[in-house]
Design a protein around this motif. Structure first.
Motif, PDB file in Angstrom:
ATOM      1  N   VAL A  22       0.846  -1.198   0.000  1.00 29.00           N
ATOM      2  CA  VAL A  22       0.000   0.000   0.000  1.00 29.00           C
ATOM      3  C   VAL A  22       0.879   1.246   0.000  1.00 29.00           C
ATOM      4  CG1 VAL A  22      -1.702   1.320   1.342  1.00 29.00           C
ATOM      5  CG2 VAL A  22      -1.939  -1.162   1.120  1.00 29.00           C
ATOM      6  N   LYS A  23       1.909   1.228   0.826  1.00 29.27           N
ATOM      7  CA  LYS A  23       2.814   2.380   0.897  1.00 29.27           C
ATOM      8  C   LYS A  23       3.498   2.624  -0.446  1.00 29.27           C
ATOM      9  CE  LYS A  23       5.172   3.305   4.549  1.00 29.27           C
ATOM     10  NZ  LYS A  23       5.916   3.394   5.798  1.00 29.27           N
ATOM     11  N   VAL A  24       3.952   1.562  -1.084  1.00 28.82           N
ATOM     12  CA  VAL A  24       4.651   1.706  -2.356  1.00 28.82           C
ATOM     13  C   VAL A  24       3.706   2.227  -3.432  1.00 28.82           C
ATOM     14  CG1 VAL A  24       5.844   0.445  -4.180  1.00 28.82           C
ATOM     15  CG2 VAL A  24       6.436   0.043  -1.809  1.00 28.82           C
ATOM     16  N   LYS A  25       2.472   1.759  -3.414  1.00 31.03           N
ATOM     17  CA  LYS A  25       1.493   2.279  -4.385  1.00 31.03           C
ATOM     18  C   LYS A  25       1.230   3.760  -4.139  1.00 31.03           C
ATOM     19  CE  LYS A  25      -0.884  -1.782  -5.963  1.00 31.03           C
ATOM     20  NZ  LYS A  25      -2.142  -2.241  -6.492  1.00 31.03           N
ATOM     21  N   ALA A  26       1.193   4.174  -2.870  1.00 28.71           N
ATOM     22  CA  ALA A  26       1.007   5.591  -2.556  1.00 28.71           C
ATOM     23  C   ALA A  26       2.203   6.408  -3.045  1.00 28.71           C
ATOM     24  CB  ALA A  26       0.807   5.781  -1.048  1.00 28.71           C
ATOM     25  N   ILE A  27       3.395   5.876  -2.863  1.00 28.13           N
ATOM     26  CA  ILE A  27       4.611   6.565  -3.322  1.00 28.13           C
ATOM     27  C   ILE A  27       4.596   6.695  -4.844  1.00 28.13           C
ATOM     28  CG2 ILE A  27       7.120   6.310  -3.519  1.00 28.13           C
ATOM     29  CD1 ILE A  27       6.969   5.054  -0.640  1.00 28.13           C
ATOM     30  N   GLN A  53      11.860   0.209  -3.651  1.00 29.94           N
ATOM     31  CA  GLN A  53      11.318  -0.354  -2.414  1.00 29.94           C
ATOM     32  C   GLN A  53      10.502  -1.611  -2.606  1.00 29.94           C
ATOM     33  OE1 GLN A  53       9.138   2.241   0.113  1.00 29.94           O
ATOM     34  NE2 GLN A  53      10.786   3.714   0.275  1.00 29.94           N
ATOM     35  N   ASP A  54      10.038  -1.852  -3.781  1.00 32.77           N
ATOM     36  CA  ASP A  54       9.050  -2.912  -3.926  1.00 32.77           C
ATOM     37  C   ASP A  54       9.634  -4.184  -4.520  1.00 32.77           C
ATOM     38  OD1 ASP A  54       6.124  -3.267  -3.468  1.00 32.77           O
ATOM     39  OD2 ASP A  54       6.337  -4.039  -5.494  1.00 32.77           O
ATOM     40  N   ASP A  55       9.175  -5.302  -4.012  1.00 30.93           N
ATOM     41  CA  ASP A  55       9.557  -6.601  -4.555  1.00 30.93           C
ATOM     42  C   ASP A  55       8.552  -7.086  -5.598  1.00 30.93           C
ATOM     43  OD1 ASP A  55      11.785  -6.731  -2.903  1.00 30.93           O
ATOM     44  OD2 ASP A  55      10.644  -7.649  -1.283  1.00 30.93           O
ATOM     45  N   ASP A  56       7.443  -6.397  -5.707  1.00 30.10           N
ATOM     46  CA  ASP A  56       6.387  -6.764  -6.652  1.00 30.10           C
ATOM     47  C   ASP A  56       6.818  -6.355  -8.059  1.00 30.10           C
ATOM     48  OD1 ASP A  56       4.029  -6.363  -8.355  1.00 30.10           O
ATOM     49  OD2 ASP A  56       2.898  -6.884  -6.560  1.00 30.10           O
ATOM     50  N   SER A  57       6.966  -7.328  -8.927  1.00 30.90           N
ATOM     51  CA  SER A  57       7.471  -7.036 -10.272  1.00 30.90           C
ATOM     52  C   SER A  57       6.526  -6.129 -11.057  1.00 30.90           C
ATOM     53  CB  SER A  57       7.728  -8.325 -11.038  1.00 30.90           C
ATOM     54  OG  SER A  57       6.552  -9.073 -11.165  1.00 30.90           O
ATOM     55  N   GLU A  58       5.230  -6.203 -10.790  1.00 32.05           N
ATOM     56  CA  GLU A  58       4.273  -5.347 -11.496  1.00 32.05           C
ATOM     57  C   GLU A  58       4.479  -3.874 -11.145  1.00 32.05           C
ATOM     58  OE1 GLU A  58      -0.499  -4.461 -11.617  1.00 32.05           O
ATOM     59  OE2 GLU A  58       0.164  -6.453 -11.009  1.00 32.05           O
ATOM     60  N   ILE A  59       4.641  -3.596  -9.865  1.00 31.44           N
ATOM     61  CA  ILE A  59       4.851  -2.209  -9.437  1.00 31.44           C
ATOM     62  C   ILE A  59       6.204  -1.707  -9.930  1.00 31.44           C
ATOM     63  CG2 ILE A  59       5.105  -0.674  -7.455  1.00 31.44           C
ATOM     64  CD1 ILE A  59       3.038  -2.419  -6.018  1.00 31.44           C
ATOM     65  N   ALA A  63       6.636   1.536 -12.330  1.00 31.11           N
ATOM     66  CA  ALA A  63       7.474   2.662 -11.935  1.00 31.11           C
ATOM     67  C   ALA A  63       8.590   2.883 -12.959  1.00 31.11           C
ATOM     68  CB  ALA A  63       8.058   2.441 -10.539  1.00 31.11           C
ATOM     69  N   ALA A  64       9.189   1.805 -13.446  1.00 28.76           N
ATOM     70  CA  ALA A  64      10.242   1.922 -14.457  1.00 28.76           C
ATOM     71  C   ALA A  64       9.685   2.518 -15.747  1.00 28.76           C
ATOM     72  CB  ALA A  64      10.872   0.564 -14.734  1.00 28.76           C
ATOM     73  N   ASN A  65       8.498   2.102 -16.139  1.00 27.53           N
ATOM     74  CA  ASN A  65       7.874   2.656 -17.343  1.00 27.53           C
ATOM     75  C   ASN A  65       7.606   4.147 -17.172  1.00 27.53           C
ATOM     76  OD1 ASN A  65       6.556   2.168 -20.025  1.00 27.53           O
ATOM     77  ND2 ASN A  65       4.857   3.086 -18.899  1.00 27.53           N
ATOM     78  N   GLU A  66       7.100   4.526 -16.020  1.00 32.03           N
ATOM     79  CA  GLU A  66       6.828   5.948 -15.771  1.00 32.03           C
ATOM     80  C   GLU A  66       8.112   6.766 -15.770  1.00 32.03           C
ATOM     81  OE1 GLU A  66       3.969   7.384 -15.915  1.00 32.03           O
ATOM     82  OE2 GLU A  66       2.854   5.515 -16.021  1.00 32.03           O
TER      83      GLU A  66
END
Length: 87
Positions: A22-27, A53-59, A63-66
């Motif tokens: 949740v925190k990473v999605k907010a960031i 910060q995130d281990d979730d490959s989707e996030i 983030a990399a795309n953005e």
């Protein structure tokens, strides 16, 4: 304005003791808000923070795309290419 309101709530979420996802999605959301406000250095900071910060490959991919989009907008093509490949 709605972006300022979103910024306020996302900052609160990023600083709470929520689940790390949740925190990473907010960031990452803060990165988006700052991109929309054309505050590119701030957007870059938050997208990098989300990707690191995130281990979730989707996030991470989002983030990399953005970051790729952000660097493309600034005509920083080598950086853009690097992050597009990470996505």
């Amino acid at each position: 304005n709605k972006l300022q309101e979103a910024e306020h709530y996302l900052k609160q979420a990023a600083n709470q003791d929520f689940d790390s996802r949740v925190k990473v999605k907010a960031i990452a959301g803060l990165g988006y808000v700052y991109t929309q406000q054309n505050k590119l250095p701030e957007a870059e900071q938050y997208y990098k923070q989300a990707a690191d910060q995130d281990d979730d490959s989707e996030i991470k991919a989002q983030a990399a795309n953005e970051l790729g989009v952000l660097y493309s907008r600034q005509n920083k093509l080598q950086e853009a290419e690097y992050y597009y490949k990470q996505a």
